[in-house]
Write a protein that holds these residues in place. Structure first.
Motif, mmCIF file in Angstrom:
data_model
loop_
_atom_site.group_PDB
_atom_site.id
_atom_site.type_symbol
_atom_site.label_atom_id
_atom_site.label_comp_id
_atom_site.label_asym_id
_atom_site.label_seq_id
_atom_site.Cartn_x
_atom_site.Cartn_y
_atom_site.Cartn_z
ATOM 1 N N GLN A 102 0.835 -1.193 0.000
ATOM 2 C CA GLN A 102 0.000 0.000 0.000
ATOM 3 C C GLN A 102 0.876 1.251 0.000
ATOM 4 O OE1 GLN A 102 -2.770 -0.022 3.242
ATOM 5 N NE2 GLN A 102 -3.980 1.630 2.384
ATOM 6 N N GLU A 103 1.970 1.199 0.745
ATOM 7 C CA GLU A 103 2.906 2.309 0.815
ATOM 8 C C GLU A 103 4.097 1.995 -0.078
ATOM 9 O OE1 GLU A 103 3.712 5.300 1.820
ATOM 10 O OE2 GLU A 103 1.556 5.355 2.266
ATOM 11 N N GLY A 221 4.565 10.030 -5.507
ATOM 12 C CA GLY A 221 4.069 8.798 -4.887
ATOM 13 C C GLY A 221 3.416 7.864 -5.909
ATOM 14 N N GLY A 222 2.624 8.454 -6.802
ATOM 15 C CA GLY A 222 1.925 7.654 -7.805
ATOM 16 C C GLY A 222 2.898 6.960 -8.756
ATOM 17 N N MET A 223 3.958 7.697 -9.134
ATOM 18 C CA MET A 223 4.974 7.121 -10.043
ATOM 19 C C MET A 223 5.713 5.991 -9.331
ATOM 20 S SD MET A 223 5.161 8.249 -13.043
ATOM 21 C CE MET A 223 4.486 9.570 -13.968
ATOM 22 N N SER A 247 -4.251 3.044 -5.335
ATOM 23 C CA SER A 247 -4.767 4.129 -4.504
ATOM 24 C C SER A 247 -4.090 5.475 -4.757
ATOM 25 C CB SER A 247 -4.665 3.751 -3.027
ATOM 26 O OG SER A 247 -3.337 3.450 -2.709
ATOM 27 N N ASN A 248 -2.800 5.488 -5.118
ATOM 28 C CA ASN A 248 -2.134 6.782 -5.352
ATOM 29 C C ASN A 248 -2.049 7.133 -6.827
ATOM 30 O OD1 ASN A 248 -1.421 7.114 -2.640
ATOM 31 N ND2 ASN A 248 0.326 5.749 -2.893
ATOM 32 N N ILE A 249 -2.740 6.354 -7.639
ATOM 33 C CA ILE A 249 -2.527 6.488 -9.077
ATOM 34 C C ILE A 249 -3.692 7.216 -9.747
ATOM 35 C CG2 ILE A 249 -2.276 5.115 -11.199
ATOM 36 C CD1 ILE A 249 -0.743 3.092 -9.526
ATOM 37 N N ASP A 250 -3.355 8.058 -10.740
ATOM 38 C CA ASP A 250 -4.390 8.791 -11.486
ATOM 39 C C ASP A 250 -5.471 7.839 -11.970
ATOM 40 O OD1 ASP A 250 -2.573 10.740 -11.380
ATOM 41 O OD2 ASP A 250 -2.297 10.940 -13.552
ATOM 42 N N ILE A 275 -6.705 -6.284 -2.444
ATOM 43 C CA ILE A 275 -7.237 -5.595 -1.277
ATOM 44 C C ILE A 275 -7.674 -4.191 -1.663
ATOM 45 C CG2 ILE A 275 -6.546 -4.602 0.932
ATOM 46 C CD1 ILE A 275 -4.773 -7.069 1.271
ATOM 47 N N THR A 276 -8.859 -3.831 -1.274
ATOM 48 C CA THR A 276 -9.344 -2.501 -1.638
ATOM 49 C C THR A 276 -10.499 -2.098 -0.730
ATOM 50 O OG1 THR A 276 -10.366 -1.205 -3.416
ATOM 51 C CG2 THR A 276 -10.866 -3.534 -3.391
ATOM 52 N N HIS A 277 -10.778 -0.787 -0.670
ATOM 53 C CA HIS A 277 -11.999 -0.399 0.017
ATOM 54 C C HIS A 277 -13.034 0.053 -1.009
ATOM 55 C CE1 HIS A 277 -9.616 3.264 -0.357
ATOM 56 N NE2 HIS A 277 -10.786 3.803 -0.649
#
Ligand SMILES: Nc1ncnc2c1ncn2[C@@H]1O[C@H](COP(=O)(O)OP(=O)(O)OP(=O)(O)O)[C@@H](O)[C@H]1O
Ligand SMILES: [Mg+2]
Length: 384
Positions: A102-103, A221-223, A247-250, A275-277
């Motif tokens: 996730q991180e 973060g997304g990259m 989660s951090n991606i466009d 895993i996702t919400h």
């Protein structure tokens, strides 16, 4: 079950913090079948990441796996991850099971470039395939050359053959220490670079050649998350654990990444724990799903079955089929999740449950198969 690749039984995880003992997972059970995408969905703090980390025995201190079995199928037999030593765990991590954290910072090493790290994943997990590719290119080159050059290339080829037979051979060790001769490794390096750049391109990174030479701190973060995805896919595992992979991606790139994971699943039969919400992501990408609430898995079903026929009151609330005073706060606001240091007695959902009675305050229901392949942990449905 015969067709499962991973079986989790009674997994219990606690964190021993100054504020108290966080009962993060309380005896959870689920299976992941071969070739399927199993989703885990639930509100923030319900234990999704801790579940993922447990599978690789990476629960950070002050946490500990207190109890449970995590059996993983390797070469046709099941090994309990809890019994493996550090060396075997290292072999499994990345190789057989790889994880998109996730991180992204948990997965990237700040002192190496993105390219070095993805190349390393290729070296560690796909070396044989790369050496074969290099040999076949070399053979083509040998065919088209003559004289001294042909002899040199022939010698180089023999080093690659040796590498294939025995990567730890002393002869290779000897040649790799002689500067003028250790150039034989350059082709392999070039091959790893080519594949890494292709992978970066696949996850939608603009200017993949430029990014190859960048350090994680030079990127957003997304990259970085996309780079982590490249690394996980480069490993070509049997089980891919993707913890909120987009989660951090466009939004524009999310679909592409999910398709890429799907392609890998179709092509190589990889099983995925997703895993996702986000219920939309679950609906579109998962074959089966487990719903988590406050450290427990409270319902498991095929995706269509879950959406058509949710049985647990919490699942109904998540899917919006039951009006709830808290609904507008679901599913993302953390405040509504019980404190896992002193969770509610009995069924952890009872304080929010429209159907709870006094029994629900006392006894915690077990996950039971109430219809074929449909499991639910709710007192009301027990014995049905
Ligand atoms: N290092 C830690 N120290 C103490 N408690 C922790 C630690 N890591 C997780 N927890 C606790 O364990 C519980 C489960 O956390 P987890 O990270 O698995 O939630 P999650 O479902 O992944 O949430 P999110 O959707 O926000 O990622 C939470 O109550 C959290 O506070
Ligand atoms: Mg998480």
């Amino acid at each position: 079950m015969d067709d499962s690749i991973l079986e989790v039984r009674g997994l219990t995880v606690r964190f021993y913090t100054y504020a108290g003992v966080v009962k993060a997972l309380e005896g959870i059970n689920f299976d992941i079948r071969e070739g399927e995408t199993f989703g885990i969905v639930g509100e923030t703090g319900c234990g999704k990441s801790v579940t993922a980390l447990s599978i690789l025995r990476l629960v950070p201190s002050p946490g500990a796996i207190e109890e449970g079995e995590i059996t993983f199928k390797r070469n046709g037999r099941f090994d309990d991850v809890m019994d493996l030593d550090e060396e075997e765990l290292r072999r499994i991590r990345g190789n057989e099971i790889s994880m998109i954290f996730q991180e992204p910072s948990d997965a990237l090493n700040p002192v190496y470039t993105i390219g070095e790290q993805i190349s390393e994943a290729f070296y560690a997990h796909r070396k044989e395939e790369m050496v074969k590719e290099v040999i076949s290119d070399l053979e083509e080159e040998i065919k088209n050359s003559d004289g001294f050059r042909k002899r040199i290339l022939g010698f180089e080829n023999s080093l690659y053959q040796k590498m294939l037979e025995n990567p730890d051979s002393l002869m290779l060790e000897f040649f790799s220490n002689i500067p003028i001769l250790n150039r034989y490794k350059d082709r392999l390096k070039e091959e790893a670079r080519r594949r890494s750049i292709e992978m970066l391109e696949d996850v939608g990174i603009p200017d993949p050649e430029g990014v190859f030479d960048k350090y994680p701190f030079e990127m957003s973060g997304g990259m970085n998350q996309r780079a982590v995805i490249s690394m996980a896919l480069a490993c070509r595992p049997n089980l891919l654990i993707a913890d909120e992979p987009t989660s951090n991606i466009d939004v524009s790139i999310q679909r592409r990444i999910l398709d890429l994971i799907d392609d890998m699943k179709d092509e190589f039969g990889v099983s995925v724990l997703h895993i996702t919400h986000n219920l939309g992501v679950v609906a579109e990408n998962c074959d089966r799903v487990g719903v988590m609430y406050a450290g427990e898995i409270i319902e498991i079903a095929d995706i269509e079955e879950l959406f058509d026929n949710p049985l647990h009151p919490y699942t109904e609330m998540l899917l919006g089929s039951v009006p709830s005073p808290e609904k507008e706060r679901l599913p993302e606001v953390g405040g509504s999740v019980p404190d896992l240091i002193s969770p509610p007695s009995g069924c952890r959902f009872h304080p929010r449950c429209p159907r709870a009675d006094e029994f629900c305050e006392e006894s915690s229901p077990a996950l039971k198969e109430v219809q074929k392949d449909h499991y639910v942990a709710c007192r009301e449905l027990e014995g049905e």
